[in-house]
Design an enzyme around this catalytic site. Structure first.
Site, PDB file in Angstrom:
ATOM      1  N   ASP A  13       0.797  -1.236   0.000  1.00 11.07           N
ATOM      2  CA  ASP A  13       0.000   0.000   0.000  1.00 11.07           C
ATOM      3  C   ASP A  13       0.831   1.288   0.000  1.00 11.07           C
ATOM      4  OD1 ASP A  13      -1.922  -1.953   0.278  1.00 11.07           O
ATOM      5  OD2 ASP A  13      -2.591  -1.332   2.259  1.00 11.07           O
ATOM      6  N   ASP A  51      -4.838  -0.627  -1.465  1.00 10.77           N
ATOM      7  CA  ASP A  51      -6.164  -0.450  -0.877  1.00 10.77           C
ATOM      8  C   ASP A  51      -7.074   0.165  -1.939  1.00 10.77           C
ATOM      9  OD1 ASP A  51      -6.109  -1.459   1.685  1.00 10.77           O
ATOM     10  OD2 ASP A  51      -6.404   0.468   2.672  1.00 10.77           O
ATOM     11  N   HIS A  53     -10.986   1.056  -1.917  1.00 10.28           N
ATOM     12  CA  HIS A  53     -12.256   1.066  -1.201  1.00 10.28           C
ATOM     13  C   HIS A  53     -13.368   1.776  -1.972  1.00 10.28           C
ATOM     14  CE1 HIS A  53     -10.306  -0.583   2.252  1.00 10.28           C
ATOM     15  NE2 HIS A  53      -9.624   0.509   2.553  1.00 10.28           N
ATOM     16  N   HIS A  86     -10.631   6.720   3.133  1.00  7.85           N
ATOM     17  CA  HIS A  86      -9.318   6.758   2.482  1.00  7.85           C
ATOM     18  C   HIS A  86      -9.274   5.800   1.304  1.00  7.85           C
ATOM     19  CE1 HIS A  86      -8.998   3.333   5.270  1.00  7.85           C
ATOM     20  NE2 HIS A  86      -8.093   2.845   4.422  1.00  7.85           N
ATOM     21  N   LYS A 113      -7.164  -4.742  -2.780  1.00 13.91           N
ATOM     22  CA  LYS A 113      -7.832  -5.324  -1.625  1.00 13.91           C
ATOM     23  C   LYS A 113      -8.754  -4.295  -0.980  1.00 13.91           C
ATOM     24  CE  LYS A 113      -3.772  -4.337   1.304  1.00 13.91           C
ATOM     25  NZ  LYS A 113      -4.367  -3.510   2.340  1.00 13.91           N
ATOM     26  N   CYS A 158      -1.310  -3.194   7.799  1.00 14.53           N
ATOM     27  CA  CYS A 158      -1.288  -3.975   6.561  1.00 14.53           C
ATOM     28  C   CYS A 158       0.002  -4.763   6.377  1.00 14.53           C
ATOM     29  CB  CYS A 158      -1.577  -3.074   5.374  1.00 14.53           C
ATOM     30  SG  CYS A 158      -3.256  -2.385   5.439  1.00 14.53           S
TER      31      CYS A 158
END
Length: 212
Positions: A13, A51, A53, A86, A113, A158
């Protein structure tokens, strides 16, 4: 430790939102990017996680009335820390930090992810329900990888959970301490204890690069 062909560098990340000025900034986050690039130059296999989202992510405090970031709630799969919004899909905050561009260009895969709104994901191997795989294990085995070297953000979340799952999946795991940064001292200390208990090795980048 000597870098060999069956090693892979996992860059966790390295995104704008985890660096200074980001929505979930880790102190000193941007400062690890040059070290990550130095490491990536030495590895045949480089894989990056990201990441990714949606706005309705269950781990966002904004989606729970009256809830504050950095508090925990119970969700379907157990306890979940609530975070500031975020790494929203397609946003500048979800982009990789510009200083890590050489590593991203070299990478053979990007593992996204946390895109399921009902389940957060710290580990590069599994979502937080501990059942849903990302496909990283299979990819590493296809590539003949037996040991993973981890860097990126953040050490106590993470990076930690990716390293723990690497061991559970049968890989050796090494964390490069000065190529990662932690969110908080308390959770960083817990990560260190977990690494020691699981046999995760911690090194400095200079130790690795000197003999690579």
């Amino acid at each position: 430790m000597k870098i060999v062909a069956t090693d892979a560098l996992l860059v966790i990340d390295p995104q704008n939102d985890f660096c200074e000025g980001g929505r979930l900034a880790v102190a000193g986050g941007a400062g690890v990017m040059p070290t990550i690039n130095q490491l990536a130059e030495r590895f045949k296999r480089v894989i990056v996680t990201q990441d990714w989202h949606t706005p309705d992510q269950v781990s966002f405090a904004s989606n729970h009335d009256g809830a504050a970031p950095f508090t925990e709630i119970d969700v379907a799969y157990g306890r979940q820390m609530l975070w500031p919004d975020h790494c929203l899909q397609g946003s500048p905050g979800a982009d990789f930090h510009p200083d890590v561009a050489p590593t991203v260009r070299k990478s053979s895969a990007v593992i996204r992810k946390g895109y399921n709104p009902a389940v957060d994901s710290y580990s590069g191997f599994f979502e937080n329900d501990r059942r849903t795989p990302t496909g990283l294990s299979g990819l590493l085995r296809e590539l003949g990888v037996t040991r993973v070297v981890l860097c990126g953000l953040a050490y106590d979340y993470c990076v930690r959970f990716t390293a723990e799952d690497a061991v559970r999946e049968g890989f050796e795991a090494v964390v490069i301490r000065d190529a990662t940064r932690a969110i908080a001292p308390e959770t960083a200390a817990e990560a260190g204890r977990r690494f020691a208990a699981l046999g995760v090795i911690e090194l400095e980048a200079a130790d690795l690069l000197r003999i690579a």
